[in-house]
Design a protein around this motif. Structure first.
Motif, mmCIF file in Angstrom:
data_model
loop_
_atom_site.group_PDB
_atom_site.id
_atom_site.type_symbol
_atom_site.label_atom_id
_atom_site.label_comp_id
_atom_site.label_asym_id
_atom_site.label_seq_id
_atom_site.Cartn_x
_atom_site.Cartn_y
_atom_site.Cartn_z
ATOM 1 N N ALA A 5 0.828 -1.210 0.000
ATOM 2 C CA ALA A 5 0.000 0.000 0.000
ATOM 3 C C ALA A 5 0.859 1.256 0.000
ATOM 4 O O ALA A 5 0.449 2.304 -0.520
ATOM 5 N N SER A 6 2.059 1.168 0.557
ATOM 6 C CA SER A 6 2.941 2.335 0.606
ATOM 7 C C SER A 6 3.303 2.829 -0.792
ATOM 8 O O SER A 6 3.526 4.029 -0.993
ATOM 9 N N VAL A 7 3.360 1.927 -1.760
ATOM 10 C CA VAL A 7 3.682 2.327 -3.135
ATOM 11 C C VAL A 7 2.564 3.194 -3.704
ATOM 12 O O VAL A 7 2.812 4.201 -4.376
ATOM 13 N N ARG A 8 1.306 2.823 -3.428
ATOM 14 C CA ARG A 8 0.179 3.616 -3.922
ATOM 15 C C ARG A 8 0.134 4.985 -3.234
ATOM 16 O O ARG A 8 -0.212 5.998 -3.863
ATOM 17 N N ILE A 9 0.473 5.019 -1.959
ATOM 18 C CA ILE A 9 0.536 6.301 -1.245
ATOM 19 C C ILE A 9 1.607 7.192 -1.875
ATOM 20 O O ILE A 9 1.402 8.401 -2.086
ATOM 21 N N LEU A 10 2.748 6.617 -2.199
ATOM 22 C CA LEU A 10 3.829 7.388 -2.818
ATOM 23 C C LEU A 10 3.425 7.875 -4.212
ATOM 24 O O LEU A 10 3.849 8.950 -4.642
ATOM 25 N N ALA A 11 2.615 7.100 -4.923
ATOM 26 C CA ALA A 11 2.129 7.550 -6.232
ATOM 27 C C ALA A 11 1.231 8.777 -6.080
ATOM 28 O O ALA A 11 1.305 9.722 -6.876
ATOM 29 N N LEU A 12 0.389 8.790 -5.058
ATOM 30 C CA LEU A 12 -0.447 9.963 -4.795
ATOM 31 C C LEU A 12 0.406 11.163 -4.384
ATOM 32 O O LEU A 12 0.142 12.301 -4.791
ATOM 33 N N CYS A 13 1.434 10.904 -3.566
ATOM 34 C CA CYS A 13 2.359 11.982 -3.182
ATOM 35 C C CYS A 13 3.063 12.543 -4.416
ATOM 36 O O CYS A 13 3.265 13.762 -4.531
ATOM 37 N N GLN A 14 3.436 11.655 -5.338
ATOM 38 C CA GLN A 14 4.063 12.094 -6.583
ATOM 39 C C GLN A 14 3.126 13.001 -7.365
ATOM 40 O O GLN A 14 3.555 14.013 -7.937
ATOM 41 N N ALA A 15 1.838 12.661 -7.386
ATOM 42 C CA ALA A 15 0.857 13.488 -8.107
ATOM 43 C C ALA A 15 0.750 14.871 -7.481
ATOM 44 O O ALA A 15 0.791 15.889 -8.182
ATOM 45 N N LEU A 16 0.614 14.936 -6.161
ATOM 46 C CA LEU A 16 0.487 16.221 -5.471
ATOM 47 C C LEU A 16 1.745 17.062 -5.640
ATOM 48 O O LEU A 16 1.678 18.276 -5.896
ATOM 49 N N TYR A 17 2.898 16.413 -5.476
ATOM 50 C CA TYR A 17 4.171 17.131 -5.637
ATOM 51 C C TYR A 17 4.301 17.689 -7.056
ATOM 52 O O TYR A 17 4.683 18.853 -7.240
ATOM 53 N N THR A 18 3.991 16.875 -8.056
ATOM 54 C CA THR A 18 4.177 17.307 -9.442
ATOM 55 C C THR A 18 3.239 18.448 -9.802
ATOM 56 O O THR A 18 3.614 19.364 -10.538
ATOM 57 N N ILE A 19 2.021 18.420 -9.269
ATOM 58 C CA ILE A 19 1.104 19.543 -9.494
ATOM 59 C C ILE A 19 1.692 20.817 -8.891
ATOM 60 O O ILE A 19 1.751 21.870 -9.539
ATOM 61 N N GLY A 20 2.155 20.723 -7.642
ATOM 62 C CA GLY A 20 2.708 21.894 -6.981
ATOM 63 C C GLY A 20 3.943 22.430 -7.668
ATOM 64 O O GLY A 20 4.074 23.639 -7.909
ATOM 65 N N ILE A 21 4.851 21.537 -8.044
ATOM 66 C CA ILE A 21 6.107 21.995 -8.654
ATOM 67 C C ILE A 21 5.869 22.502 -10.071
ATOM 68 O O ILE A 21 6.548 23.426 -10.532
ATOM 69 N N SER A 22 4.883 21.933 -10.781
ATOM 70 C CA SER A 22 4.608 22.409 -12.137
ATOM 71 C C SER A 22 4.039 23.825 -12.116
ATOM 72 O O SER A 22 4.341 24.637 -12.989
ATOM 73 N N ILE A 23 3.233 24.126 -11.095
ATOM 74 C CA ILE A 23 2.730 25.494 -10.943
ATOM 75 C C ILE A 23 3.894 26.456 -10.727
ATOM 76 O O ILE A 23 3.987 27.509 -11.355
ATOM 77 N N GLN A 24 4.810 26.064 -9.845
ATOM 78 C CA GLN A 24 5.943 26.938 -9.528
ATOM 79 C C GLN A 24 6.855 27.115 -10.733
ATOM 80 O O GLN A 24 7.286 28.236 -11.051
ATOM 81 N N LEU A 25 7.169 26.026 -11.418
ATOM 82 C CA LEU A 25 8.071 26.132 -12.561
ATOM 83 C C LEU A 25 7.434 26.905 -13.710
ATOM 84 O O LEU A 25 8.125 27.587 -14.470
ATOM 85 N N THR A 26 6.109 26.805 -13.837
ATOM 86 C CA THR A 26 5.424 27.523 -14.904
ATOM 87 C C THR A 26 5.428 29.033 -14.673
ATOM 88 O O THR A 26 5.623 29.821 -15.612
ATOM 89 N N LEU A 27 5.262 29.453 -13.420
ATOM 90 C CA LEU A 27 5.044 30.865 -13.131
ATOM 91 C C LEU A 27 6.256 31.602 -12.585
ATOM 92 O O LEU A 27 6.262 32.839 -12.578
ATOM 93 N N THR A 28 7.270 30.886 -12.112
ATOM 94 C CA THR A 28 8.380 31.562 -11.431
ATOM 95 C C THR A 28 9.126 32.510 -12.360
ATOM 96 O O THR A 28 9.537 33.604 -11.942
ATOM 97 N N GLY A 29 9.327 32.111 -13.613
ATOM 98 C CA GLY A 29 9.999 33.013 -14.549
ATOM 99 C C GLY A 29 9.211 34.287 -14.773
ATOM 100 O O GLY A 29 9.769 35.390 -14.805
ATOM 101 N N LEU A 30 7.872 34.163 -14.882
ATOM 102 C CA LEU A 30 7.019 35.338 -15.070
ATOM 103 C C LEU A 30 6.983 36.205 -13.814
ATOM 104 O O LEU A 30 7.000 37.440 -13.891
#
Length: 396
Positions: A5-30
């Motif tokens: 089950a820990s693998v599925r939890i880490l997959a969800l963490c990966q999703a949340l992290y990637t959403i957060g970091i994609s927002i930052q990487l998209t807007l930080t230059g602007l």
């Protein structure tokens, strides 16, 4: 074999992290362009995210081994939440220095999150490591689908603070990740054999000298170098070709889908075909992406090339990560993972920093003309590792 089950939890963490970091990487230059008094420094916060991630990777690996993965992943998620909140304050206060400081904390989140896939690999036997790694990476599919949408919708939440809502959304992703880890993540470790528990850890130079480690590092590092460099250059190249920002955003979104959606298939492929075939398929896809981009400047060519770039990166990264997880004993995990992740992150950072100058000097087509030369190294090392594994009777 059913994954923990820990693998599925880490997959969800990966999703949340990637959403957060994609927002930052998209807007930080602007955001940097908005706050910097000297516009030549506008991309400094973006660069600091990548450089901070590279440097913190070394610290993160040792913290995860000594203090535990749950503690380390909580620290990383907290760093991401604080970085997003601090970036919001920077925009509110119109402080470029604060934005740069926030970027350092965002990079810390990225550094710890890089170990989600390796934590999953360490929780299963050698025959299912590739599937565990691929399962974690599937979390990025949600980010590719919803990350850009959330960034666009959230940036208008606070009319008085441009991009402020989007950065608060990124902070919420860090809080959500920390909550998920605290409430649901229970690290699983494979039982250490008596032989492994009594044999002293090898020196790092002995581990690095192994063909399996060298093949892993070459696959991960070259895949990340090409992906980071070409992805960073793509929006600039498209603007130079007369396409709109919306066109560029669409291409990057399809690129992100290419990066993460194939993980649904890669886990099955690595078990059916083996690590070597998966890694070599990834190099072929990256070669095709560069060849297409070097021959055409049309919008469909950008879409297809960046999609192939994402899929090729995924296959090489799953293959390289699987080999990396096979290269160390449990007592050697921290230093081995730290050396590999640091080298990979550093090359990705350098590629991102060099993307704009190289694009300006060479042009998009010429840049893609030279890129495939780097693929020769992982091809040679993957084939060497395959020959050695066949001689030793192991399964790769």
């Amino acid at each position: 074999m059913k994954l923990p089950a820990s693998v599925r939890i880490l997959a969800l963490c990966q999703a949340l992290y990637t959403i957060g970091i994609s927002i930052q990487l998209t807007l930080t230059g602007l955001a940097g362009l908005q706050l910097a008094s000297d516009k030549r420094w506008a991309t400094l916060p973006f660069s600091l995210i990548i450089l901070s991630a590279a440097v913190t990777t070394l610290f993160a690996a040792h913290w995860l081994q000594r203090a535990g993965r749950r503690s380390g992943f909580l620290l990383g998620a907290g760093s991401g939440a604080f970085g997003g909140a601090l970036a919001f304050v920077a925009l509110w206060q119109h402080s470029f220095a604060l934005l740069c400081t926030a970027a350092l904390f965002t990079g810390g989140f990225q550094a710890f999150a890089q170990y989600y896939r390796l934590a999953a690999a360490d929780s299963v036997g050698s025959e299912t490591k590739g599937r565990a790694i691929a399962t974690v990476l599937t979390g990025g599919v949600l980010a590719a689908l919803f990350g850009p949408l959330l960034a666009r919708s959230a940036q208008g939440w606070l009319p008085g603070v441009l991009f402020g809502g989007a950065y608060l959304m990124a902070s919420l992703m860090g809080i959500a990740t920390a909550t998920l880890i605290y409430m649901g993540y229970k690290p699983v470790h494979m039982t250490v054999s008596t032989k492994d528990s009594t044999v002293p850890p090898r020196r790092l130079r002995q581990i690095v000298a192994q063909p399996v480690f060298q093949a892993a590092l070459a696959s991960n590092a070259v895949a990340y170098l090409l992906m980071a460099g070409l992805m960073t250059a793509t929006p600039l190249a498209m603007l130079g070709c007369g396409f709109t920002l919306a066109d560029g955003a669409g291409v990057i979104q399809w690129h992100m889908l290419g990066m993460f959606a194939p993980a649904l298939l890669a886990g099955w492929l690595v078990q059916r075909l083996g690590v070597t075939v998966l890694g070599l398929t990834g190099t072929l896809l990256l070669l095709l992406a560069s060849l297409l981009a070097s021959q055409s400047l049309s919008l469909p060519a950008f879409y297809i090339a960046l999609l192939l770039l994402g899929v090729g990166w995924n296959f090489m990264f799953v293959a390289g990560s699987t080999l990396l997880a096979l290269s160390y004993r449990p007592s050697e995990r921290g230093k081995t993972q730290a050396s590999s992740e640091f080298a990979t992150s550093l090359l990705a950072a350098l590629a991102s920093l060099a993307a704009a100058p190289l694009l300006q000097q060479l042009g998009w087509q010429q840049l893609n003309h030279y890129a495939p030369c780097l693929l020769l190294l992982p091809v040679v090392l993957l084939l060497r590792q395959h020959r050695q594994s066949r001689r030793s009777g192991s399964d790769d």
